[in-house]
Scaffold this active site. Structure first.
Site, PDB file in Angstrom:
ATOM      1  N   GLU A   1      22.964 -14.819  -7.459  1.00  0.00           N
ATOM      2  CA  GLU A   1      23.847 -13.949  -8.184  1.00  0.00           C
ATOM      3  C   GLU A   1      23.770 -13.430  -9.537  1.00  0.00           C
ATOM      4  O   GLU A   1      23.760 -12.061  -9.771  1.00  0.00           O
ATOM      5  CB  GLU A   1      25.523 -14.426  -8.072  1.00  0.00           C
ATOM      6  CG  GLU A   1      26.446 -13.685  -8.359  1.00  0.00           C
ATOM      7  CD  GLU A   1      26.767 -13.511  -9.662  1.00  0.00           C
ATOM      8  OE1 GLU A   1      27.667 -12.526 -10.124  1.00  0.00           O
ATOM      9  OE2 GLU A   1      26.174 -14.154 -10.801  1.00  0.00           O
TER      10      GLU A   1
ATOM     11  N   HIS B   1      28.038 -19.334 -19.512  1.00  0.00           N
ATOM     12  CA  HIS B   1      26.745 -19.226 -19.584  1.00  0.00           C
ATOM     13  C   HIS B   1      25.989 -20.024 -20.685  1.00  0.00           C
ATOM     14  O   HIS B   1      25.431 -19.468 -21.734  1.00  0.00           O
ATOM     15  CB  HIS B   1      26.289 -17.517 -19.571  1.00  0.00           C
ATOM     16  CG  HIS B   1      26.113 -16.978 -18.429  1.00  0.00           C
ATOM     17  ND1 HIS B   1      25.355 -15.791 -18.195  1.00  0.00           N
ATOM     18  CD2 HIS B   1      26.831 -16.937 -17.289  1.00  0.00           C
ATOM     19  CE1 HIS B   1      25.819 -15.281 -16.765  1.00  0.00           C
ATOM     20  NE2 HIS B   1      26.811 -16.084 -16.384  1.00  0.00           N
TER      21      HIS B   1
ATOM     22  N   HIS C   1      29.119 -17.971  -5.431  1.00  0.00           N
ATOM     23  CA  HIS C   1      27.783 -18.190  -5.750  1.00  0.00           C
ATOM     24  C   HIS C   1      27.240 -19.687  -6.077  1.00  0.00           C
ATOM     25  O   HIS C   1      27.895 -20.269  -6.742  1.00  0.00           O
ATOM     26  CB  HIS C   1      26.977 -17.118  -6.554  1.00  0.00           C
ATOM     27  CG  HIS C   1      27.276 -17.199  -8.042  1.00  0.00           C
ATOM     28  ND1 HIS C   1      26.497 -17.799  -8.714  1.00  0.00           N
ATOM     29  CD2 HIS C   1      28.198 -16.622  -8.676  1.00  0.00           C
ATOM     30  CE1 HIS C   1      27.078 -17.608  -9.951  1.00  0.00           C
ATOM     31  NE2 HIS C   1      28.092 -16.733 -10.030  1.00  0.00           N
TER      32      HIS C   1
HETATM   33 CO    CO Z   1      29.157 -15.817 -11.513  1.00  0.00          CO
END
Ligand code: CO
Length: 365
Positions: A215, A326, A68
């Site tokens: 995604e 993240h 992604h």
């Molecule tokens: Co990912």
């Protein structure tokens, strides 16, 4: 690929500001790399890039390799009268990863820098200093004198995408690399490198290299693109969850940097096809590629959409272990990257019609 070229590719893919829904700059980079290597490139109705590697033959199985393009980020919600930005998070963030960070906002006038300001401890009572700031309290300071300045001089509008401002770099001379957006630009880098390895090769399947959008908000691009590709086999490339740092437990994740690509045996979106899993393990063993496993209780990934597209297809998720997903600063190992490239290249070379037929067959007695 030589180390310098790999570094160049990783830098190019991770430095760019392209959160979910704003994947354009990444799509352009991937297209630039895949265009000379592929027969045909198209974009589906929501923006996923579908690169058809070789000429399609009906006698050959369709193999879909996906990664992604989007990254977790923010979006400008509104601008306060005194020129600060309030934001919407895009994708999964810890509130404490957002505060006092540098950000890049992509506006109609170009890239703008900002920071999520934080109160100084001087003004916070001792008993509340341990509390975590909630994202609803946060704002981005772009140095604007007021709303009009932010709008007219800097070109900021509601809806503008915001990504971490943190540049790619080698981590002190070893095999580890620091950057944002490894999730999932590392998967795209593997895909591009696999295509480059296979340049001119006669492969026994119809290979589709798919760079998906959105995604991080629910596997949306994988859903639409796998409908079009009609995969017989799905191989998803992702950033894995390394758990090799203080305070992380084996119960949370079992991956370590430098110990090879990880096969997800369970995540909250998918359980891999068992025959495909065993095929991947056999190929890794033959090629002497180290493999690790991860059993996660959370995590969703595009493989789940490929797996259940149309009538369903055997799918697997292969991940490059990544620390601190993240956030502004993730860490990967170039050795894991190289091993993932080698593994996926070997898989593609072996997925011929007979092999795919065998993998797709469920025993009835
Ligand atoms: Co990912």
């Amino acid at each position: 690929m030589k180390k310098k070229e790999t570094e160049k590719l990783l830098r190019e893919l991770t430095d760019v500001c392209a959160p979910t829904g704003f994947e354009g700059p990444v799509r352009a980079i991937v297209n630039q790399h895949l265009y000379p290597l592929c027969q045909d490139i198209s974009v589906d109705g929501i923006g996923s890039l579908i690169a058809q590697f070789n000429t399609r033959h009906d006698s050959k199985p369709n193999v879909m390799v996906a990664a992604h393009m989007d990254e977790v980020g923010l979006m400008v919600k509104y601008i306060t009268e005194d020129g600060y930005l309030k934001f919407q998070t895009i994708g999964g963030w810890l509130d404490q990863a957002l505060i006092n960070q540098r950000w890049i906002i992509r506006t109609k006038k170009g890239l703008v820098k900002g920071i999520t300001g934080i109160k100084t401890p001087h003004v916070i009572p001792a008993e509340t200093r341990g509390q975590i700031f909630k994202k609803e309290q946060m704002f981005i300071d772009v140095g604007a004198s007021n709303k009009e300045d932010a709008v007219n001089r800097l070109g900021i509008s509601p809806g503008d995408p915001i990504a971490p401002d943190s540049l790619f770099t080698n981590l002190n001379g070893g095999s580890l690399y620091l950057g944002k957006a490894w999730d999932d630009r590392i998967g795209l880098a593997v895909m591009i490198q696999v295509a480059s390895n296979l340049r001119g090769a006669d492969i026994s399947n119809n290979l589709y290299l798919v760079s998906t959008v959105q995604e991080e908000v629910g596997l949306r691009g994988a859903q639409t693109s796998s409908y079009l590709v009609e995969p017989d086999i799905g191989i998803n490339l992702e950033s894995g969850v390394a758990g090799d740092y203080p305070g992380s437990t084996l119960d949370e994740s079992q991956e370590k940097l430098g110990e090879g690509p990880a096969i997800f045996l369970h995540d909250s979106s998918m359980i891999p096809n068992l025959k495909l899993r065993d095929f991947v393990l056999k190929v890794a063993d033959e090629e002497k590629i180290p493999i690790q496993f991860d059993v996660l209780s959370g995590y969703g990934q595009d493989g789940a959409e490929i797996q259940r597209a149309r009538g369903g297809s055997p799918s697997i998720n292969i991940a490059i272990p990544t620390r601190y997903l993240h956030s502004h600063n993730g860490v990967i190992s170039i050795e894991d990257f190289d091993n993932a490239v080698k593994l996926v290249t070997s898989l593609i070379q072996r997925l011929d019609a007979d092999t795919v037929r065998e993998i797709r067959k469920f025993e009835l007695e």
